[in-house]
Design a protein around this motif. Structure first.
Motif, short mmCIF file in Angstrom:
data_model
loop_
_atom_site.label_atom_id
_atom_site.label_comp_id
_atom_site.label_asym_id
_atom_site.label_seq_id
_atom_site.Cartn_x
_atom_site.Cartn_y
_atom_site.Cartn_z
N VAL A 175 -6.23 -14.88 55.30
CA VAL A 175 -6.74 -13.66 54.68
C VAL A 175 -6.07 -12.50 55.40
O VAL A 175 -6.04 -12.46 56.63
N PHE A 176 -5.57 -11.53 54.62
CA PHE A 176 -4.80 -10.43 55.18
C PHE A 176 -5.57 -9.12 55.21
O PHE A 176 -4.97 -8.05 55.06
N VAL A 177 -6.87 -9.17 55.40
CA VAL A 177 -7.68 -7.95 55.44
C VAL A 177 -8.20 -7.77 56.87
O VAL A 177 -8.98 -8.61 57.35
N PRO A 178 -7.76 -6.73 57.55
CA PRO A 178 -8.22 -6.53 58.93
C PRO A 178 -9.74 -6.43 59.01
O PRO A 178 -10.40 -5.99 58.07
N PHE A 179 -10.28 -6.86 60.11
CA PHE A 179 -11.70 -6.78 60.46
C PHE A 179 -12.57 -7.83 59.77
O PHE A 179 -13.57 -8.24 60.32
N VAL A 180 -12.24 -8.24 58.54
CA VAL A 180 -13.07 -9.25 57.86
C VAL A 180 -12.31 -10.55 57.63
O VAL A 180 -12.87 -11.49 57.09
N ASN A 181 -11.04 -10.60 58.06
CA ASN A 181 -10.24 -11.77 57.75
C ASN A 181 -10.84 -13.07 58.29
O ASN A 181 -10.91 -14.07 57.58
N GLN A 182 -11.32 -13.06 59.54
CA GLN A 182 -11.88 -14.30 60.09
C GLN A 182 -13.14 -14.74 59.37
O GLN A 182 -13.33 -15.93 59.11
N LYS A 183 -13.99 -13.79 59.03
CA LYS A 183 -15.22 -14.14 58.31
C LYS A 183 -14.91 -14.68 56.91
O LYS A 183 -15.52 -15.64 56.46
N LEU A 184 -13.96 -14.03 56.22
CA LEU A 184 -13.60 -14.50 54.88
C LEU A 184 -12.92 -15.87 54.93
O LEU A 184 -13.18 -16.73 54.08
N GLU A 185 -12.05 -16.08 55.91
CA GLU A 185 -11.40 -17.39 56.04
C GLU A 185 -12.44 -18.48 56.28
O GLU A 185 -12.40 -19.54 55.64
N GLN A 186 -13.38 -18.22 57.15
CA GLN A 186 -14.43 -19.21 57.43
C GLN A 186 -15.27 -19.47 56.19
O GLN A 186 -15.60 -20.62 55.87
N MET A 187 -15.62 -18.42 55.45
CA MET A 187 -16.41 -18.57 54.23
C MET A 187 -15.63 -19.40 53.20
O MET A 187 -16.19 -20.27 52.52
N MET A 188 -14.32 -19.16 53.09
CA MET A 188 -13.50 -19.92 52.16
C MET A 188 -13.49 -21.40 52.54
O MET A 188 -13.60 -22.27 51.67
N LEU A 189 -13.37 -21.70 53.82
CA LEU A 189 -13.32 -23.10 54.26
C LEU A 189 -14.65 -23.81 54.01
O LEU A 189 -14.67 -24.96 53.58
N VAL A 190 -15.75 -23.13 54.26
CA VAL A 190 -17.07 -23.73 53.99
C VAL A 190 -17.21 -24.03 52.51
O VAL A 190 -17.64 -25.12 52.11
N ASN A 191 -16.83 -23.08 51.66
CA ASN A 191 -16.91 -23.30 50.22
C ASN A 191 -15.94 -24.38 49.75
O ASN A 191 -16.23 -25.13 48.82
N LEU A 192 -14.80 -24.48 50.41
CA LEU A 192 -13.82 -25.49 50.07
C LEU A 192 -14.35 -26.89 50.36
O LEU A 192 -14.15 -27.81 49.57
N VAL A 193 -15.04 -27.07 51.47
CA VAL A 193 -15.64 -28.36 51.79
C VAL A 193 -16.65 -28.75 50.70
O VAL A 193 -16.66 -29.89 50.23
N ASP A 194 -17.47 -27.79 50.28
CA ASP A 194 -18.42 -28.06 49.19
C ASP A 194 -17.68 -28.47 47.91
O ASP A 194 -18.10 -29.40 47.21
N LEU A 195 -16.59 -27.77 47.60
CA LEU A 195 -15.80 -28.10 46.41
C LEU A 195 -15.20 -29.49 46.53
O LEU A 195 -15.28 -30.29 45.59
N PHE A 196 -14.61 -29.81 47.68
CA PHE A 196 -14.00 -31.13 47.87
C PHE A 196 -15.05 -32.24 47.74
O PHE A 196 -14.78 -33.28 47.15
N ARG A 197 -16.24 -32.02 48.28
CA ARG A 197 -17.31 -33.03 48.16
C ARG A 197 -17.70 -33.23 46.70
O ARG A 197 -17.84 -34.36 46.23
N ALA A 198 -17.89 -32.14 45.98
CA ALA A 198 -18.27 -32.23 44.56
C ALA A 198 -17.18 -32.91 43.75
O ALA A 198 -17.47 -33.75 42.88
N GLU A 199 -15.93 -32.57 44.02
CA GLU A 199 -14.83 -33.19 43.27
C GLU A 199 -14.68 -34.67 43.61
O GLU A 199 -14.32 -35.47 42.75
N ALA A 200 -14.95 -35.05 44.84
CA ALA A 200 -14.89 -36.46 45.22
C ALA A 200 -15.96 -37.26 44.47
O ALA A 200 -15.69 -38.36 43.96
N GLU A 201 -17.15 -36.72 44.39
CA GLU A 201 -18.23 -37.38 43.65
C GLU A 201 -17.89 -37.48 42.16
O GLU A 201 -18.10 -38.50 41.52
N TYR A 202 -17.35 -36.38 41.62
CA TYR A 202 -16.92 -36.37 40.22
C TYR A 202 -15.87 -37.47 39.99
O TYR A 202 -15.95 -38.23 39.02
#
Length: 171
Positions: free
Chosen positions: A135-162
């Motif tokens: 993420v290329f936004v100063p000050f929030v990049n680490q929080k947004l990257e972490q949020m993206m990774l958490v949501n990505l794990v949820d997506l990968f789990r759902a897609e694996a079950e599907y």
């Protein structure tokens, strides 16, 4: 600085069956139909599959700005349109079958790329996904990257079950 994630989904079916599923447009169309419960604008924008070269799919999904977490709303002023591309090369029954994936958002503040590997195991098969998020936004990049990774794990789990369910019902 980018963040990385390694995620493995294990399946009771052999790799050949999972690969065969992903080589069918119906697999992806059914997945997008399921996503419409979360966001009404989901589609398979492009799909090609040939056993001699592999598979490539482009998925588009629109998520309303009002559905985004408050932190993401500070960066995105409109609905979020995600274009995701996935691919696998030629299937290798005795080895690893490799592919890639990426996601982009027009005028988005970052990038998501990854590699995926499909291989047989003693109990079925595994898809291992290794992702890099920037993420290329100063000050929030680490929080947004972490949020993206958490949501990505949820997506990968759902897609694996599907995937497991789809293969059980269709192959």
């Amino acid at each position: 600085m980018a963040r990385r994630l390694s995620y493995s989904a294990r399946y009771p079916q052999p790799a050949e069956k999972l690969y065969k599923a992903q080589m069918q447009r119906a697999y992806w169309d059914d997945m997008m139909a399921g996503f419409q419960m979360l966001s009404p604008h989901c589609e398979v924008a492009d799909f090609t599959a040939d056993p001699s070269v592999g598979m490539r799919v482009v998925l588009k999904q629109t998520i309303g700005r009002d559905q985004l977490p408050p932190l993401a709303q500070t960066v995105l002023m409109k609905d979020m349109i995600i274009t995701r591309e996935e691919s696998f090369g030629v299937f290798h029954p005795e080895d690893v079958t490799s592919g890639t994936y990426n996601a982009s958002i027009p005028a988005g503040p970052g990038s998501l790329t990854g590699v995926q590997e499909l291989f047989n195991t003693d109990t079925g098969c595994t898809i291992r996904k290794t992702t890099e998020v920037k993420v290329f936004v100063p000050f929030v990049n680490q929080k947004l990257e972490q949020m993206m990774l958490v949501n990505l794990v949820d997506l990968f789990r759902a897609e694996a079950e599907y995937a497991k369910d789809w293969v059980d019902k269709n192959l």
